[in-house]
Design a protein around this motif. Structure first.
Motif, PDB file in Angstrom:
ATOM      1  N   LEU A  50       0.828  -1.203   0.000  1.00 58.55           N
ATOM      2  CA  LEU A  50       0.000   0.000   0.000  1.00 58.55           C
ATOM      3  C   LEU A  50       0.864   1.256   0.000  1.00 58.55           C
ATOM      4  N   GLU A  51       0.528   2.173  -0.891  1.00 57.21           N
ATOM      5  CA  GLU A  51       1.141   3.500  -0.864  1.00 57.21           C
ATOM      6  C   GLU A  51       0.646   4.268   0.355  1.00 57.21           C
ATOM      7  N   GLN A  52       1.350   5.352   0.682  1.00 60.20           N
ATOM      8  CA  GLN A  52       0.931   6.158   1.829  1.00 60.20           C
ATOM      9  C   GLN A  52      -0.447   6.770   1.604  1.00 60.20           C
ATOM     10  N   GLY A  53      -0.763   7.093   0.363  1.00 58.94           N
ATOM     11  CA  GLY A  53      -2.079   7.650   0.073  1.00 58.94           C
ATOM     12  C   GLY A  53      -3.185   6.664   0.407  1.00 58.94           C
ATOM     13  N   ALA A  54      -2.986   5.389   0.072  1.00 57.96           N
ATOM     14  CA  ALA A  54      -3.976   4.361   0.379  1.00 57.96           C
ATOM     15  C   ALA A  54      -4.100   4.146   1.883  1.00 57.96           C
ATOM     16  N   VAL A  55      -2.972   4.177   2.581  1.00 57.57           N
ATOM     17  CA  VAL A  55      -2.995   4.053   4.042  1.00 57.57           C
ATOM     18  C   VAL A  55      -3.775   5.216   4.647  1.00 57.57           C
ATOM     19  N   GLY A  56      -3.538   6.424   4.119  1.00 53.55           N
ATOM     20  CA  GLY A  56      -4.257   7.602   4.607  1.00 53.55           C
ATOM     21  C   GLY A  56      -5.758   7.502   4.402  1.00 53.55           C
ATOM     22  N   LEU A  57      -6.165   6.928   3.273  1.00 48.69           N
ATOM     23  CA  LEU A  57      -7.597   6.759   3.018  1.00 48.69           C
ATOM     24  C   LEU A  57      -8.208   5.732   3.965  1.00 48.69           C
ATOM     25  N   MET A  58      -7.481   4.678   4.278  1.00 52.05           N
ATOM     26  CA  MET A  58      -7.982   3.709   5.262  1.00 52.05           C
ATOM     27  C   MET A  58      -8.148   4.370   6.630  1.00 52.05           C
ATOM     28  N   ASP A  59      -7.220   5.227   6.990  1.00 47.91           N
ATOM     29  CA  ASP A  59      -7.351   5.976   8.248  1.00 47.91           C
ATOM     30  C   ASP A  59      -8.581   6.882   8.207  1.00 47.91           C
ATOM     31  N   LYS A  60      -8.769   7.572   7.097  1.00 48.18           N
ATOM     32  CA  LYS A  60      -9.905   8.487   6.945  1.00 48.18           C
ATOM     33  C   LYS A  60     -11.225   7.728   7.011  1.00 48.18           C
ATOM     34  N   ALA A  61     -11.211   6.483   6.537  1.00 45.68           N
ATOM     35  CA  ALA A  61     -12.414   5.653   6.578  1.00 45.68           C
ATOM     36  C   ALA A  61     -12.632   5.022   7.952  1.00 45.68           C
ATOM     37  N   GLY A  62     -11.705   5.269   8.889  1.00 45.22           N
ATOM     38  CA  GLY A  62     -11.819   4.692  10.222  1.00 45.22           C
ATOM     39  C   GLY A  62     -11.459   3.224  10.271  1.00 45.22           C
ATOM     40  N   CYS A  63     -10.625   2.779   9.330  1.00 44.03           N
ATOM     41  CA  CYS A  63     -10.309   1.350   9.201  1.00 44.03           C
ATOM     42  C   CYS A  63      -8.807   1.086   9.273  1.00 44.03           C
ATOM     43  N   GLY A  64      -8.065   1.941   9.926  1.00 37.58           N
ATOM     44  CA  GLY A  64      -6.615   1.812   9.904  1.00 37.58           C
ATOM     45  C   GLY A  64      -5.995   1.164  11.127  1.00 37.58           C
ATOM     46  N   THR A  65      -6.797   0.813  12.133  1.00 39.85           N
ATOM     47  CA  THR A  65      -6.226   0.321  13.392  1.00 39.85           C
ATOM     48  C   THR A  65      -5.420  -0.951  13.203  1.00 39.85           C
ATOM     49  N   ARG A  66      -6.020  -1.972  12.609  1.00 31.11           N
ATOM     50  CA  ARG A  66      -5.315  -3.254  12.439  1.00 31.11           C
ATOM     51  C   ARG A  66      -4.186  -3.118  11.430  1.00 31.11           C
ATOM     52  N   LEU A  67      -4.402  -2.297  10.423  1.00 29.97           N
ATOM     53  CA  LEU A  67      -3.364  -2.057   9.413  1.00 29.97           C
ATOM     54  C   LEU A  67      -2.083  -1.551  10.070  1.00 29.97           C
ATOM     55  N   HIS A  68      -2.224  -0.586  10.992  1.00 25.24           N
ATOM     56  CA  HIS A  68      -1.025  -0.004  11.622  1.00 25.24           C
ATOM     57  C   HIS A  68      -0.406  -0.951  12.651  1.00 25.24           C
ATOM     58  N   SER A  69      -1.206  -1.834  13.226  1.00 24.05           N
ATOM     59  CA  SER A  69      -0.653  -2.745  14.231  1.00 24.05           C
ATOM     60  C   SER A  69      -0.029  -3.984  13.605  1.00 24.05           C
ATOM     61  N   GLY A  96      11.145  10.862   3.223  1.00 28.39           N
ATOM     62  CA  GLY A  96      10.387  10.288   4.334  1.00 28.39           C
ATOM     63  C   GLY A  96       9.254   9.361   3.974  1.00 28.39           C
ATOM     64  N   ASP A  97       8.960   9.172   2.704  1.00 29.91           N
ATOM     65  CA  ASP A  97       7.841   8.311   2.315  1.00 29.91           C
ATOM     66  C   ASP A  97       8.241   6.833   2.342  1.00 29.91           C
ATOM     67  N   THR A  98       7.280   5.982   2.698  1.00 25.86           N
ATOM     68  CA  THR A  98       7.488   4.548   2.758  1.00 25.86           C
ATOM     69  C   THR A  98       6.273   3.850   2.138  1.00 25.86           C
ATOM     70  N   VAL A  99       6.283   2.524   2.128  1.00 29.40           N
ATOM     71  CA  VAL A  99       5.111   1.750   1.736  1.00 29.40           C
ATOM     72  C   VAL A  99       4.759   0.804   2.884  1.00 29.40           C
ATOM     73  N   MET A 100       3.534   0.289   2.855  1.00 33.06           N
ATOM     74  CA  MET A 100       3.055  -0.617   3.898  1.00 33.06           C
ATOM     75  C   MET A 100       2.687  -1.955   3.272  1.00 33.06           C
ATOM     76  N   VAL A 101       3.249  -3.038   3.781  1.00 35.85           N
ATOM     77  CA  VAL A 101       2.870  -4.374   3.340  1.00 35.85           C
ATOM     78  C   VAL A 101       1.698  -4.841   4.193  1.00 35.85           C
ATOM     79  N   TYR A 102       0.548  -5.000   3.534  1.00 36.86           N
ATOM     80  CA  TYR A 102      -0.686  -5.412   4.214  1.00 36.86           C
ATOM     81  C   TYR A 102      -1.601  -5.975   3.142  1.00 36.86           C
ATOM     82  N   GLY A 103      -1.966  -7.214   3.255  1.00 38.57           N
ATOM     83  CA  GLY A 103      -2.654  -7.918   2.184  1.00 38.57           C
ATOM     84  C   GLY A 103      -4.008  -7.332   1.810  1.00 38.57           C
TER      85      GLY A 103
END
Length: 392
Positions: A50-69, A96-103
């Motif tokens: 996941l790009e940072q933009g996609a991670v940000g959208l998951m946070d905005k949707a209130g669905c980022g808790t498990r993703l970040h943990s 400073g940008d990174t990516v997130m591995v999350y299926g």
């Protein structure tokens, strides 16, 4: 039976679910229609970066808790060629940008759970879904469920139903333009509960063909090798796959490959595809319904997320203050980013794979390109900026 809703969404993949959750949090009622069962949707094995933009959208949707943990932050990516491993420092090169591995399965699960928690309706196994009258002011959807016909009236229709879905097929063919490139090979992928060979992704160019070392977690690995389009999955035993994978990696990395029985094994063809425009009156194409990229570079899910960003912002502005500027500009804004990602995915695919007609000259060009890439900060920065995702 008839019902009315503000936005009717076709498809309950990540694009449809993410759009639905964002709209719900903005007070905009949606109904999602899905042709398949919930279990089938959750069973699909797909992307995991996941790009940072996609991670940000998951946070905005209130669905980022498990993703970040549970997600794995990757600050770099690796290119393997000529027997060596070369790391591209994404974080340092992009400031400073990174990516997130999350299926993708986990993304889908989180979004489904959030939708169920708020009671927003998703109708699974909705058969014969069909959009109507989207060129006017009163579009609607028809479908069948449990042998009964239903009608869903709505202000707008979001087509998030993938490459084979009804949304793009329903667009007026005299307006729709498509652009496509089919690649002369596929990816044979294997999923196994073994630790990954490297703590970051490795893209390998070898004389035997491309290979990718990826992962879903620290205990689950996803590996791919370039294969012939005519290959059959059944012809590849797990042992044959592991042997071929190690032959395509530098010796030091090959020794780190932990083998194990496959959970899933499949062959995916590669293609680049774009449909234009992405808006037809009050029908919008979003995600794979409008475009496909080869998986090299991990842009498919991320492009779906960026489409959702533009469409959500457009619809939110319409219902908030009556502005149609975002709706009118949706297709152009989304396609500008789509084409840049298409270019990157095409370039990365071309550089990392063996093409049957390229011959020795083509191989030398690839070697020169890779050598330049790892030796030039400017070239490495270009790769890094595209890999972490261009800004919305």
């Amino acid at each position: 039976m008839s019902k009315r809703v503000k936005v009717g969404i076709i498809g309950s993949g990540p694009a449809g679910l993410l759009l639905g959750q964002l709209l719900h949090r903005a007070g905009i009622e949606t109904v999602i229609l899905e042709r398949r069962s919930q279990d089938y949707v959750l069973g699909r094995i797909r992307a995991g970066v996941l790009e940072q933009g996609a991670v940000g959208l998951m946070d905005k949707a209130g669905c980022g808790t498990r993703l970040h943990s549970e997600g794995l932050v990757h600050a770099g990516v690796n290119l393997a060629f000529d027997g060596e491993l070369h790391r591209i420092d994404l974080e340092e090169l992009t400031g400073g940008d990174t990516v997130m591995v999350y299926g993708q399965t986990e993304v889908t699960h989180d979004l489904m759970d959030a939708r169920a928690e708020v009671g927003a309706p998703t109708i699974y196994e909705a058969d014969k879904v069909q959009p109507h009258d989207f060129d006017g002011q009163s579009p609607y959807l028809t479908y069948e469920k449990d042998g009964r016909s239903h009608r869903l009236d709505c202000d707008f229709i979001a087509g998030c139903d993938g490459y084979h879905g009804i949304s793009r097929q329903s667009a007026p063919q005299n307006i729709l333009k498509t652009y496509e490139r089919i690649y002369p090979f596929g990816w044979l992928g294997l999923l196994a509960d073994v630790p990954p060979a490297n703590h970051e992704l490795v893209y390998a160019n070898s004389a035997r063909g491309f290979a990718l070392c990826s992962m879903r977690s620290l205990e689950r690995s996803r590996y791919y090798i370039q294969c012939d389009l005519n290959d059959a999955v059944e012809a590849w035993s797990d042992e044959a796959f592991w042997d071929e994978l190690r032959h395509r990696l530098p010796d030091r990395l090959a020794q780190c490959v932990t083998t194990g029985p496959s959970i899933e094994k499949s062959i995916a063809p590669l293609r680049s595809f774009v449909a234009e425009p992405l808006r037809f009156g009050r029908l919008f194409l979003c995600g794979d319904a409008g475009h496909i990229v080869p998986p090299t570079g991990a842009k498919g899910l991320n492009l779906a997320a960026s489409d959702v960003h533009y469409l959500y912002e457009a619809l939110a502005a319409y219902y908030r203050d009556g502005s149609e500027a975002g709706i009118d500009g949706y297709s152009a804004a989304a396609l500008a980013r789509v084409w840049k990602a298409e270019r990157f995915s095409w370039w990365f695919t071309t550089m990392m794979h063996r093409f049957p007609d390229d011959g020795p000259f083509g191989q030398k060009i690839q070697e020169a390109e890779l050598d330049y890439l790892v030796g030039s900060r400017a070239a490495a920065t270009s790769l890094a900026e595209n890999y972490v995702g261009l800004p919305y």
